[in-house]
Design a protein around this motif. Sequence first.
Motif, PDB file in Angstrom:
ATOM      1  N   THR A 172       0.828  -1.290  -0.162  1.00 37.34           N
ATOM      2  CA  THR A 172       0.052  -0.003  -0.044  1.00 37.34           C
ATOM      3  C   THR A 172       0.832   1.469  -0.100  1.00 37.34           C
ATOM      4  O   THR A 172       1.590   1.395   0.745  1.00 37.34           O
ATOM      5  CB  THR A 172      -0.908  -0.105   1.222  1.00 37.34           C
ATOM      6  OG1 THR A 172      -1.509  -1.160   1.413  1.00 37.34           O
ATOM      7  CG2 THR A 172      -1.981   1.224   0.985  1.00 37.34           C
TER       8      THR A 172
ATOM      9  N   CYS B 287      -1.978   3.830  -3.861  1.00 35.50           N
ATOM     10  CA  CYS B 287      -1.925   2.699  -4.835  1.00 35.50           C
ATOM     11  C   CYS B 287      -2.106   1.638  -3.780  1.00 35.50           C
ATOM     12  O   CYS B 287      -1.415   1.567  -2.619  1.00 35.50           O
ATOM     13  CB  CYS B 287      -0.634   2.490  -5.605  1.00 35.50           C
ATOM     14  SG  CYS B 287      -0.522   1.157  -6.717  1.00 35.50           S
ATOM     15  N   LYS B 288      -2.688   0.480  -4.484  1.00 36.49           N
ATOM     16  CA  LYS B 288      -2.868  -0.852  -3.171  1.00 36.49           C
ATOM     17  C   LYS B 288      -3.002  -2.080  -3.919  1.00 36.49           C
ATOM     18  O   LYS B 288      -3.748  -2.107  -5.205  1.00 36.49           O
ATOM     19  CB  LYS B 288      -4.341  -0.548  -2.558  1.00 36.49           C
ATOM     20  CG  LYS B 288      -4.749  -1.631  -1.469  1.00 36.49           C
ATOM     21  CD  LYS B 288      -5.732  -1.183  -0.538  1.00 36.49           C
ATOM     22  CE  LYS B 288      -7.254  -1.055  -1.319  1.00 36.49           C
ATOM     23  NZ  LYS B 288      -8.214  -0.824  -0.426  1.00 36.49           N
ATOM     24  N   SER B 289      -2.297  -2.896  -3.367  1.00 32.05           N
ATOM     25  CA  SER B 289      -2.506  -4.437  -4.039  1.00 32.05           C
ATOM     26  C   SER B 289      -2.851  -5.224  -2.696  1.00 32.05           C
ATOM     27  O   SER B 289      -2.043  -5.325  -1.733  1.00 32.05           O
ATOM     28  CB  SER B 289      -1.079  -4.861  -4.554  1.00 32.05           C
ATOM     29  OG  SER B 289      -1.263  -6.380  -4.797  1.00 32.05           O
TER      30      SER B 289
ATOM     31  N   CYS C 214       6.422   2.954  -0.807  1.00 39.49           N
ATOM     32  CA  CYS C 214       5.233   1.802  -0.693  1.00 39.49           C
ATOM     33  C   CYS C 214       5.570   1.047   0.673  1.00 39.49           C
ATOM     34  O   CYS C 214       6.528   0.457   0.686  1.00 39.49           O
ATOM     35  CB  CYS C 214       5.144   1.048  -1.971  1.00 39.49           C
ATOM     36  SG  CYS C 214       3.559  -0.177  -2.039  1.00 39.49           S
TER      37      CYS C 214
ATOM     38  N   ASN D  36      -1.651   4.305 -12.299  1.00 36.20           N
ATOM     39  CA  ASN D  36      -2.007   3.431 -13.314  1.00 36.20           C
ATOM     40  C   ASN D  36      -1.199   2.175 -13.330  1.00 36.20           C
ATOM     41  O   ASN D  36      -1.186   1.462 -14.480  1.00 36.20           O
ATOM     42  CB  ASN D  36      -1.933   4.149 -14.725  1.00 36.20           C
ATOM     43  CG  ASN D  36      -3.327   4.985 -14.786  1.00 36.20           C
ATOM     44  OD1 ASN D  36      -4.332   4.927 -14.238  1.00 36.20           O
ATOM     45  ND2 ASN D  36      -2.728   6.072 -15.441  1.00 36.20           N
ATOM     46  N   TYR D  37      -0.627   1.625 -12.328  1.00 34.93           N
ATOM     47  CA  TYR D  37       0.031   0.448 -12.310  1.00 34.93           C
ATOM     48  C   TYR D  37      -1.069  -0.759 -12.373  1.00 34.93           C
ATOM     49  O   TYR D  37      -1.755  -0.552 -11.426  1.00 34.93           O
ATOM     50  CB  TYR D  37       1.152   0.374 -11.191  1.00 34.93           C
ATOM     51  CG  TYR D  37       2.254   1.098 -11.399  1.00 34.93           C
ATOM     52  CD1 TYR D  37       3.419   0.724 -12.156  1.00 34.93           C
ATOM     53  CD2 TYR D  37       2.777   2.335 -10.697  1.00 34.93           C
ATOM     54  CE1 TYR D  37       4.565   1.247 -12.402  1.00 34.93           C
ATOM     55  CE2 TYR D  37       3.824   2.975 -10.934  1.00 34.93           C
ATOM     56  CZ  TYR D  37       4.912   2.476 -11.684  1.00 34.93           C
ATOM     57  OH  TYR D  37       6.005   3.116 -11.767  1.00 34.93           O
ATOM     58  N   LYS D  38      -0.706  -1.779 -13.012  1.00 40.67           N
ATOM     59  CA  LYS D  38      -1.571  -2.876 -13.105  1.00 40.67           C
ATOM     60  C   LYS D  38      -1.058  -3.905 -11.952  1.00 40.67           C
ATOM     61  O   LYS D  38      -2.030  -4.592 -11.682  1.00 40.67           O
ATOM     62  CB  LYS D  38      -1.633  -3.583 -14.524  1.00 40.67           C
ATOM     63  CG  LYS D  38      -2.231  -2.608 -15.487  1.00 40.67           C
ATOM     64  CD  LYS D  38      -3.532  -1.816 -15.153  1.00 40.67           C
ATOM     65  CE  LYS D  38      -3.882  -0.993 -16.104  1.00 40.67           C
ATOM     66  NZ  LYS D  38      -5.411  -0.411 -15.745  1.00 40.67           N
TER      67      LYS D  38
ATOM     68  N   THR E  70      -2.439  -4.844  -8.569  1.00 35.77           N
ATOM     69  CA  THR E  70      -3.275  -3.732  -7.791  1.00 35.77           C
ATOM     70  C   THR E  70      -4.730  -3.718  -8.048  1.00 35.77           C
ATOM     71  O   THR E  70      -5.296  -3.977  -8.967  1.00 35.77           O
ATOM     72  CB  THR E  70      -2.428  -2.404  -8.590  1.00 35.77           C
ATOM     73  OG1 THR E  70      -3.028  -2.366  -9.823  1.00 35.77           O
ATOM     74  CG2 THR E  70      -1.131  -2.242  -8.424  1.00 35.77           C
TER      75      THR E  70
ATOM     76  N   CYS F 269       2.470  -5.095  -9.412  1.00 37.44           N
ATOM     77  CA  CYS F 269       3.589  -4.749  -8.268  1.00 37.44           C
ATOM     78  C   CYS F 269       4.890  -4.961  -8.953  1.00 37.44           C
ATOM     79  O   CYS F 269       5.978  -4.664  -8.460  1.00 37.44           O
ATOM     80  CB  CYS F 269       3.381  -5.198  -6.983  1.00 37.44           C
ATOM     81  SG  CYS F 269       2.022  -4.915  -6.165  1.00 37.44           S
TER      82      CYS F 269
ATOM     83  N   CYS G 127       6.991  -1.881 -10.354  1.00 36.96           N
ATOM     84  CA  CYS G 127       6.930  -0.611  -9.691  1.00 36.96           C
ATOM     85  C   CYS G 127       7.999  -0.607  -8.882  1.00 36.96           C
ATOM     86  O   CYS G 127       8.383  -1.587  -7.879  1.00 36.96           O
ATOM     87  CB  CYS G 127       5.612  -0.868  -8.601  1.00 36.96           C
ATOM     88  SG  CYS G 127       5.536   0.690  -7.539  1.00 36.96           S
TER      89      CYS G 127
ATOM     90  N   SER H 221      -4.770   2.343  -8.294  1.00 33.09           N
ATOM     91  CA  SER H 221      -3.564   2.822  -8.634  1.00 33.09           C
ATOM     92  C   SER H 221      -3.778   4.278  -9.108  1.00 33.09           C
ATOM     93  O   SER H 221      -4.106   4.380 -10.419  1.00 33.09           O
ATOM     94  CB  SER H 221      -2.397   2.011  -9.235  1.00 33.09           C
ATOM     95  OG  SER H 221      -1.100   2.810  -9.511  1.00 33.09           O
TER      96      SER H 221
END
Length: 262
Positions: free
Chosen positions: A86, A114-116, A152, A128-130, A122, A132, A135, A125
């Motif tokens: 996160t 941003c969170k996964s 993060c 726009n990251y799909k 993710t 991790c 990143c 984000s």
Amino acid sequence: MSKSKAVAKVNKEKTALTSAGALIGRGFENVDMSTVTMPRAKVMQGLSPELQDEDYDFRQGDIIHGLLMEKLPEKFIPISLWDSNTLFLPRDTSKHKEFFEALGIEPVDNLIICKSLDAKVTQMSAMNYKSCNNCPYKEFGWDGNPNTPPLCDKTINVLALFEGMDMPVVIMFYGTNYKFGRRFRDLALFSGGDLFSKKYKITSVKESNDKGTYFVTPVKPAGKATEEELALAEEMYTRFANVRIDVDVDDEPEAEVEAPEY
């Protein structure tokens, strides 16, 4: 109560299956339970807003239930473990301009940038990251300086059933507390058996570094679960085995030190 009777008592209450395979009571058959939001165990730090609330008598170092707003017991049974990532907006508003410039994005009014939930894909984000995988912000040296800490938060999460409670909460190990999560994970792994077959004790310990004083939460073994505790823990494990768990975060996790420089 024998283990067989305890398990039978729990099984009697299992009546419905969701699409995720979690066992729940009747009436929830048409509810999507593939992702559920759980309350967390919160450590009271110097900046925790609960310390300023006159309705409560918490002290720094207390570990509380984030939803019930009461102090948690020390002993718990871990149900499951998972990793998450996160990226939070800094608590200090004076650092927001530098923060967004460092990320190279326009300012957004979100607590979570941003969170996964599984440290892989993710869920949201602002960059726009799909996933991790590529990143840079979860690693040291993301800005080219090897001493710059990650933006993060890598987190080890524990779905935990505390002594005397019927429903679990999530213990989050992140930041300077992350090492204690790794130690607990390794301890539980090498002790053998099911994760939920043993009990542990969590306490808060004051530490300091060049940025301030804060509390961390080391975990120690506390013996085996009783037959009734094991039966309930098994029921909880089955209920949440195929459910993706989000954690209820209504403010930035109780930051123990100042945010890194950008």
